[in-house]
Design an enzyme around this catalytic site. Structure first.
Site, PDB file in Angstrom:
ATOM      1  N   HIS A 265      -4.223   6.903   3.286  1.00  0.00           N
ATOM      2  CA  HIS A 265      -3.775   8.017   4.131  1.00  0.00           C
ATOM      3  C   HIS A 265      -2.142   8.170   3.857  1.00  0.00           C
ATOM      4  O   HIS A 265      -1.420   8.315   4.907  1.00  0.00           O
ATOM      5  CB  HIS A 265      -4.239   7.864   5.717  1.00  0.00           C
ATOM      6  CG  HIS A 265      -5.777   7.724   5.905  1.00  0.00           C
ATOM      7  ND1 HIS A 265      -6.510   8.844   6.524  1.00  0.00           N
ATOM      8  CD2 HIS A 265      -6.464   6.794   5.578  1.00  0.00           C
ATOM      9  CE1 HIS A 265      -7.691   8.528   6.696  1.00  0.00           C
ATOM     10  NE2 HIS A 265      -7.557   7.322   5.987  1.00  0.00           N
TER      11      HIS A 265
ATOM     12  N   TYR B   5      -4.672  -2.835   7.748  1.00  0.00           N
ATOM     13  CA  TYR B   5      -3.527  -1.933   8.277  1.00  0.00           C
ATOM     14  C   TYR B   5      -2.468  -2.835   8.571  1.00  0.00           C
ATOM     15  O   TYR B   5      -1.109  -2.421   8.123  1.00  0.00           O
ATOM     16  CB  TYR B   5      -3.981  -1.148   9.696  1.00  0.00           C
ATOM     17  CG  TYR B   5      -4.923  -0.117   9.514  1.00  0.00           C
ATOM     18  CD1 TYR B   5      -6.026   0.265   8.644  1.00  0.00           C
ATOM     19  CD2 TYR B   5      -4.837   1.034  10.412  1.00  0.00           C
ATOM     20  CE1 TYR B   5      -6.873   0.968   8.701  1.00  0.00           C
ATOM     21  CE2 TYR B   5      -5.754   2.094  10.478  1.00  0.00           C
ATOM     22  CZ  TYR B   5      -6.716   1.910   9.540  1.00  0.00           C
ATOM     23  OH  TYR B   5      -7.457   3.064   9.639  1.00  0.00           O
TER      24      TYR B   5
END
Lengths: 190, 370
Positions: free
Chosen positions: B73, B343
C-alpha cells in the site's frame, strides 16, 4: 567441632525482589525475541511484553530504593580486587539496563506514535514527541541493550555458580538462602 | 570435615582446583542452555518458518526496495475529517468511539501495491485506513480494502500468493502456470480471488466501499462479546461523477479525482458493523458471511481534506489493525496477528530510511493532465 558462626544474608525483601525480577526479566527477554520471530504469536506476546516491561521498570525503581534502606551484606573479605571490581561493575550494568531497556521501549513507542496500551483502556502517556527517525534509533537500541542485558544475566548466573560450587564463599547463599542467616565458610561451616 | 582453603587459595582460578572445574562446567552448561533456549525462541533452529521479517522480505523481493516507503500500500495520500457516531454501536461495544458524538479522524487512501510510483490504472485494489484518536490516549486504527474477502486465510498462504504472482524476471510478467499451480493447491484462494474479480469495480476512491475483511470482537459494557466485521459503505454513487470520470492518462487519476471530488464538497461513508451468527467463520477472511446478517449503522465518516504524505502526518503512522481501544478486540483470525507483526517490521524499516516525496502531490504534479 564448635558450632559454625552465622553470617547475614540479603534482607528478605531484597531476596524477594531479586528472584521475582529474575523470573520476570528472563521471561521478558524470551517473550521479546519470540514475538519478533512469530507471526501467529506476535500480538498476544506483545500484549504481555508492554505491561511486563512497565512492571519491571517500577520494580527496578523499588529495588533501588529498597537497597538504600536494606543494604546488601558485605562481600567476603578475602575476595580479590579484580573479582570485587567485576561484581560491582556487573551490578551497576544490571541496574542500569533494568531501567534503560523498558524506558527505551516506552520512549520508542512514543516516538512512533503508538499508544502504549498496558491493559484494556489503560494507556501510558507518550514520553517523547513523534519522530520516526528517533523511533528507528531507539528501536535498534532497545534490541541491542536487551541482548546486552541477557549477556550480563548469563555472566551473573555463571558467577553465582562459581561462588556456589567453586569458591564456596557464601556469596551464593546470601541471595539463595531462605533463612535469615547463612553459615560462615571461614568457620568451617558449608 | 576438611579445612576450608585460605582466601588466596579459595579464589585461585589457575591451576584450577576440582571445585573450580566443577563450577566452570556447571556454569558452561547452564549458560549454554539459556542461550540456546533464547536462540530457539528467536527461531534460530527453525529457519524455514515464515517470520514477520520474512514476509516483508518477500514484499521487497517482489516489488524492489523503495527506501522510506511502506512495503505495501506504498502509494497513498493523507485524509482527514470527522466521524459522527449514531450511538447505535454502544450496545455492542463499550469503545468510546461508538458513544454518540463527533470525533476528528485522520487516515490514508492508497492502492494495494508495493511500488510507490505505480500508475493508478495498473492497480486493482484500493484501501482506506483510519485512525481515531480517543480520550485518555486510546486509539482505534483500522485498515480496510475495497474487496469483499481477503484472497488467502493465512500469512503463509499470502507469502505463497506473492511469490506465485510475482513477475517472472525473464518475461517481466507473472507466470500463468505458477499461478494456476498455486490456485490448484489453494482452493480457498481460488474462490476468494473469483469473488474479488467479480466485485463491482468503482470509478475511484470516493464511490468505493471498504471492508475490514478480518473479523473482530465487540465487547459491551456488560462483557457481552459480539463477533463483527465492519465496512465503510460509500454514499457517493458509482460512477461518482461523469465529469470527474477517470483519466487513464493521468498516472495518479484516483487521487486527483478524489481531490477534485472534495472540491465539490466532503465525501461520506456509513460505517456499518455486520454481526456474525453462530457458525459464521471468524478465523477465515476468505469466507464471506451469508447475506442478510444483521447490520448496525455505527455512524458517518466525513472526509473533507486530502494532503500529500509528509513528515509527521499519515506517512509516519503504522495503521496496525490491532491498535484497538478497550471495547474492540481481535478475533481468532490468524491474519490479524500476522498483519500486526508484518506492519511493525515494515514501519521499523522505513522509519529509519531517508524519505522520498510521494508521487501523489496536491495540486497534481506538473505534467499530469488535470
Amino acid at each position: 567441632m564448635s558450632r559454625p558462626s552465622r553470617l547475614p544474608v540479603f534482607p528478605a525483601l531484597s531476596r524477594l525482589l531479586h528472584w521475582l525480577m529474575a523470573v520476570m526479566i528472563l521471561a521478558m527477554l524470551f517473550i521479546g525475541i519470540g514475538m519478533e520471530a512469530s507471526l501467529s504469536n506476535y500480538n498476544w506476546l506483545l500484549s504481555v511484553h508492554r505491561p511486563l516491561g512497565i512492571a519491571i521498570l517500577i520494580l527496578a525503581a523499588g529495588r533501588l530504593i529498597n537497597r538504600q534502606f536494606n543494604p546488601p551484606p558485605p562481600l567476603p573479605s578475602g575476595m580479590p580486587v579484580w573479582l570485587r571490581f567485576a561484581a560491582h561493575a556487573s551490578h551497576i550494568g544490571l541496574y542500569g539496563l533494568m531501567f534503560a531497556v523498558p524506558l527505551i521501549g516506552w520512549a520508542m513507542l512514543s516516538a512512533a506514535r503508538y499508544p502504549v496500551v498496558l491493559y484494556g483502556g489503560l494507556v501510558l502517556p507518550p514520553i517523547l514527541p513523534q519522530n520516526d527517525m528517533v523511533f528507528a534509533v531507539l528501536r535498534s537500541t532497545h534490541t541491542v541493550l536487551a541482548f546486552t542485558l541477557f549477556a550480563l544475566i548469563l555472566a551473573h548466573i555463571g558467577a553465582a555458580l562459581m561462588h556456589a560450587i567453586g569458591f564456596r564463599d557464601g556469596v551464593f547463599q546470601s541471595m539463595a538462602s531462605v533463612r535469615r542467616l547463612r553459615p560462615d565458610p571461614a568457620s568451617g561451616g558449608q | 570435615m576438611h579445612a576450608d582453603p585460605e582466601p588466596a587459595e579459595r579464589y585461585r582460578l589457575w591451576p584450577p582446583r576440582r571445585p573450580i572445574l566443577a563450577a566452570m562446567a556447571t556454569s558452561a552448561i547452564v549458560v549454554a542452555g539459556l542461550a540456546g533456549g533464547l536462540a530457539y525462541a528467536g527461531g534460530l533452529f527453525s529457519p524455514d518458518r515464515l517470520t514477520p521479517s520474512g514476509i516483508v522480505d518477500t514484499f521487497q523481493n517482489v516489488n524492489g526496495v523503495h527506501p522510506g516507503f511502506r512495503r505495501n500500500h506504498t502509494k497513498g495520500a493523507c485524509i482527514s475529517g470527522t466521524f459522527e457516531s449514531t450511538g447505535a454501536g454502544a450496545r455492542l461495544s463499550k469503545a468510546v468511539v461508538f458513544a454518540p458524538g463527533t470525533r476528528p479522524v485522520t487516515g490514508r487512501l492508497a492502492v494495494a501495491v508495493g511500488k510507490p510510483f505505480v500508475p493508478d490504472n495498473e492497480t486493482l485494489v484500493r484501501s482506506l485506513a483510519l485512525r481515531f484518536e480517543l480520550p485518555d490516549g486510546e486509539e482505534w486504527r483500522t485498515g480496510m480494502n475495497d474487496i469483499p474477502v481477503f484472497p488467502v486465510p493465512t500469512a503463509q498462504d499470502f507469502n505463497g500468493l506473492l511469490v506465485a504472482t510475482a513477475a517472472d524476471p525473464a518475461t517481466g510478467k507473472p507466470d500463468p502456470a505458477r499461478i494456476s499451480a498455486f490456485l490448484a493447491a489453494h482452493p480457498k484462494a481460488a474462490g476468494a480471488l473469483k469473488r474479488i474479480k467479480e466485485r463491482p469495480f468503482t470509478a475511484g476512491f470516493a464511490d468505493a466501499s471498504y471492508n475490514s475483511l478480518n473479523a473482530f470482537r465487540f465487547i459491551a459494557a456488560d462483557g457481552t462479546i459480539t463477533p463483527v466485521r465492519w465496512s465503510l459503505v460509500a454514499l457517493d454513487s458509482s460512477p461518482a461523477d461523469p465529469a470527474g470520470a477517470s483519466k487513464p492518462t493521468d498516472p495518479d487519476y484516483l487521487f486527483d479525482d478524489f481531490a477534485a471530488r472534495l472540491g465539490r464538497g466532503p465525501v461520506q461513508w456509513r460505517l456499518v458493523a455486520t454481526i456474525a451468527q453462530p457458525g459464521d467463520p471468524t478465523d477465515d477472511a476468505t469466507q464471506p458471511w451469508p447475506e442478510g446478517r444483521e447490520t448496525v449503522d455505527l455512524g458517518t465518516l466525513t472526509v473533507d481534506h486530502i494532503d500529500a504524505e509528509a513528515s509527521g502526518n499519515c506517512r509516519d503512522v503504522n495503521f496496525d489493525p490491532l491498535v484497538l481501544p478497550s471495547g474492540i478486540a481481535p478475533s481468532d483470525d490468524p491474519l490479524l496477528s500476522a498483519r500486526s507483526a508484518a506492519y511493525s517490521v515494515s514501519f521499523t524499516r522505513r522509519a529509519g530510511e531517508a524519505k522520498t516525496p510521494s508521487e501523489v502531490q496536491f495540486p497534481a504534479k506538473e505534467g499530469n493532465p488535470q
